[in-house]
Design a protein around this motif. Structure first.
Motif, PDB file in Angstrom:
ATOM      1  N   ASP A 179       0.689  -1.114  -0.079  1.00 59.98           N
ATOM      2  CA  ASP A 179      -0.015   0.068  -0.062  1.00 59.98           C
ATOM      3  C   ASP A 179       0.773   1.315   0.085  1.00 59.98           C
ATOM      4  N   LEU A 180       0.366   2.231  -0.687  1.00 60.78           N
ATOM      5  CA  LEU A 180       1.323   3.589  -0.654  1.00 60.78           C
ATOM      6  C   LEU A 180       1.307   4.306   0.584  1.00 60.78           C
ATOM      7  N   MET A 181       2.444   4.694   1.186  1.00 58.52           N
ATOM      8  CA  MET A 181       2.447   5.601   2.258  1.00 58.52           C
ATOM      9  C   MET A 181       3.546   6.544   2.371  1.00 58.52           C
ATOM     10  N   ARG A 182       3.370   7.751   2.790  1.00 53.98           N
ATOM     11  CA  ARG A 182       4.205   8.806   2.823  1.00 53.98           C
ATOM     12  C   ARG A 182       5.287   8.298   3.540  1.00 53.98           C
ATOM     13  N   TYR A 183       6.584   8.644   3.149  1.00 57.83           N
ATOM     14  CA  TYR A 183       7.985   8.138   3.578  1.00 57.83           C
ATOM     15  C   TYR A 183       8.766   9.648   3.673  1.00 57.83           C
ATOM     16  N   VAL A 184       9.091   9.927   5.032  1.00 54.05           N
ATOM     17  CA  VAL A 184      10.025  10.970   5.252  1.00 54.05           C
ATOM     18  C   VAL A 184      11.636  10.799   5.180  1.00 54.05           C
ATOM     19  N   ALA A 185      12.091  11.133   4.350  1.00 51.72           N
ATOM     20  CA  ALA A 185      13.496  10.859   4.199  1.00 51.72           C
ATOM     21  C   ALA A 185      14.285  12.065   3.728  1.00 51.72           C
ATOM     22  N   ASP A 186      15.735  12.056   3.768  1.00 55.66           N
ATOM     23  CA  ASP A 186      16.390  13.141   2.828  1.00 55.66           C
ATOM     24  C   ASP A 186      16.171  14.535   3.771  1.00 55.66           C
ATOM     25  N   LEU A 187      16.160  14.459   5.045  1.00 53.56           N
ATOM     26  CA  LEU A 187      15.981  15.562   5.809  1.00 53.56           C
ATOM     27  C   LEU A 187      17.231  16.197   5.885  1.00 53.56           C
ATOM     28  N   ARG A 188      17.744  17.237   5.081  1.00 57.15           N
ATOM     29  CA  ARG A 188      18.943  17.680   5.119  1.00 57.15           C
ATOM     30  C   ARG A 188      18.969  19.206   5.474  1.00 57.15           C
ATOM     31  N   MET A 189      20.009  19.713   5.908  1.00 59.65           N
ATOM     32  CA  MET A 189      20.223  21.221   6.095  1.00 59.65           C
ATOM     33  C   MET A 189      21.820  21.829   5.796  1.00 59.65           C
ATOM     34  N   ASN A 190      21.683  22.843   5.001  1.00 61.12           N
ATOM     35  CA  ASN A 190      23.021  23.598   5.106  1.00 61.12           C
ATOM     36  C   ASN A 190      23.402  23.756   6.606  1.00 61.12           C
ATOM     37  N   PRO A 191      24.700  23.391   6.869  1.00 64.28           N
ATOM     38  CA  PRO A 191      25.147  23.342   8.278  1.00 64.28           C
ATOM     39  C   PRO A 191      25.395  25.090   8.584  1.00 64.28           C
ATOM     40  N   ALA A 192      25.470  25.901   7.790  1.00 57.82           N
ATOM     41  CA  ALA A 192      25.370  27.188   7.816  1.00 57.82           C
ATOM     42  C   ALA A 192      24.305  27.784   8.358  1.00 57.82           C
ATOM     43  N   TYR A 193      23.093  27.239   8.342  1.00 61.74           N
ATOM     44  CA  TYR A 193      21.716  27.516   8.712  1.00 61.74           C
ATOM     45  C   TYR A 193      21.170  26.834  10.154  1.00 61.74           C
ATOM     46  N   ARG A 194      21.933  26.014  10.565  1.00 61.86           N
ATOM     47  CA  ARG A 194      21.679  25.229  11.918  1.00 61.86           C
ATOM     48  C   ARG A 194      21.408  26.258  12.923  1.00 61.86           C
ATOM     49  N   GLY A 195      20.477  26.112  13.814  1.00 57.49           N
ATOM     50  CA  GLY A 195      20.289  26.830  14.798  1.00 57.49           C
ATOM     51  C   GLY A 195      18.893  28.096  14.404  1.00 57.49           C
ATOM     52  N   ALA A 196      18.794  27.945  13.085  1.00 56.39           N
ATOM     53  CA  ALA A 196      17.717  28.817  12.766  1.00 56.39           C
ATOM     54  C   ALA A 196      16.488  27.879  12.998  1.00 56.39           C
ATOM     55  N   LYS A 197      15.079  28.553  12.741  1.00 54.71           N
ATOM     56  CA  LYS A 197      13.847  27.601  12.764  1.00 54.71           C
ATOM     57  C   LYS A 197      13.388  26.920  11.508  1.00 54.71           C
ATOM     58  N   VAL A 198      14.688  26.614  10.995  1.00 52.35           N
ATOM     59  CA  VAL A 198      14.094  25.733   9.566  1.00 52.35           C
ATOM     60  C   VAL A 198      13.419  24.604   9.701  1.00 52.35           C
ATOM     61  N   MET A 199      13.806  23.554  10.779  1.00 52.43           N
ATOM     62  CA  MET A 199      13.093  22.630  11.135  1.00 52.43           C
ATOM     63  C   MET A 199      11.578  22.934  11.621  1.00 52.43           C
ATOM     64  N   ARG A 200      11.279  23.855  12.236  1.00 56.22           N
ATOM     65  CA  ARG A 200      10.032  24.186  12.858  1.00 56.22           C
ATOM     66  C   ARG A 200       9.215  24.691  11.618  1.00 56.22           C
ATOM     67  N   LEU A 201       9.696  25.284  10.671  1.00 59.28           N
ATOM     68  CA  LEU A 201       9.204  25.841   9.383  1.00 59.28           C
ATOM     69  C   LEU A 201       8.677  24.594   8.441  1.00 59.28           C
ATOM     70  N   LEU A 202       9.502  23.364   8.613  1.00 53.69           N
ATOM     71  CA  LEU A 202       9.086  22.353   7.672  1.00 53.69           C
ATOM     72  C   LEU A 202       8.058  21.660   8.536  1.00 53.69           C
ATOM     73  N   MET A 203       7.985  21.609   9.807  1.00 54.16           N
ATOM     74  CA  MET A 203       7.013  21.044  10.661  1.00 54.16           C
ATOM     75  C   MET A 203       5.495  21.739  10.150  1.00 54.16           C
TER      76      MET A 203
END
Length: 211
Positions: free
Chosen positions: A103-127
């Protein structure tokens, strides 16, 4: 490319904005992003003392079709320059066996970020994007390495506005080094899997799952 990867350049109206992060936005990936996607996807992933990265050359967008039946790649971009990709997350569909049936299911993968932007609210934005733009009853599958505490804290802990987590399995992977070459090794050889041998290969997989 798949319908969830835009062949034409993006436009401002296609950007998703969140009140929790006003400097960045989310949009669909386009074919023009491919070189940036390969670079970001090559960012190393934390593991237990092992540095892991994933090869996607010569095209990330083409390679994603080996991982997904239908990719759905989202990228994070600066609001003042949406051509720059600073993070990515694939939310595509792929067949998974549920109660013994594919059966088809959504798969979360390749969650990546440019290291220069770590600490910003990028993951919060994606969520926020997932929460606002995808039906609430959607089931996602994700596989997170034990030592990847950042991804685990995002995907495996219950919090307001985030997908509700359910931990359903633990997979242990072992590496083998300095193995002695079997004496009978020469009687075996690699062959390309052809359509005529798919049933034979599937039968082997079913038998080996007991181990």
């Amino acid at each position: 490319m798949d319908i969830d990867v835009l062949d034409a350049p993006f436009d401002e109206t296609a950007l998703y904005h969140s009140k929790n992060e006003t400097k960045f936005a989310v949009r669909n990936a386009t074919v023009e992003d491919d070189e940036q996607l390969m670079k970001i996807s090559a960012e190393t992933v934390p593991s237990n003392g092992i540095t892991l990265s994933y090869e996607r050359h010569p095209s990330y967008l083409a390679a994603s079709h080996a991982q997904y039946n239908r990719p759905d790649l989202k990228v994070v971009v600066p609001v003042d320059d949406p051509s720059i990709v600073i993070a990515m997350m694939n939310l595509g569909w792929r067949y998974c066996y549920i109660n013994g049936q594919p059966d088809l299911m959504r798969y979360v993968a390749d969650l990546r970020m440019n290291p220069a932007y770590r600490g910003a609210k990028v993951m919060r934005l994606l969520m926020d994007y997932v929460h606002d733009e995808i039906p609430q009853d959607t089931i996602f599958e994700s596989v997170v390495l034990n030592a990847n505490t950042v991804a685990a804290s995002i995907l495996h802990h219950e919090r307001s506005g985030f997908p509700l987590p359910y931990f359903y399995d633990e997979i242990r992977t072992f590496t083998v080094s300095q193995a002695v070459k079997p004496k009978a090794f020469n009687q075996y050889q690699f062959k390309t899997l052809t359509a005529e041998r798919v049933d034979e290969a599937n039968d082997f997989i079913l038998k080996m799952k007991d181990h």
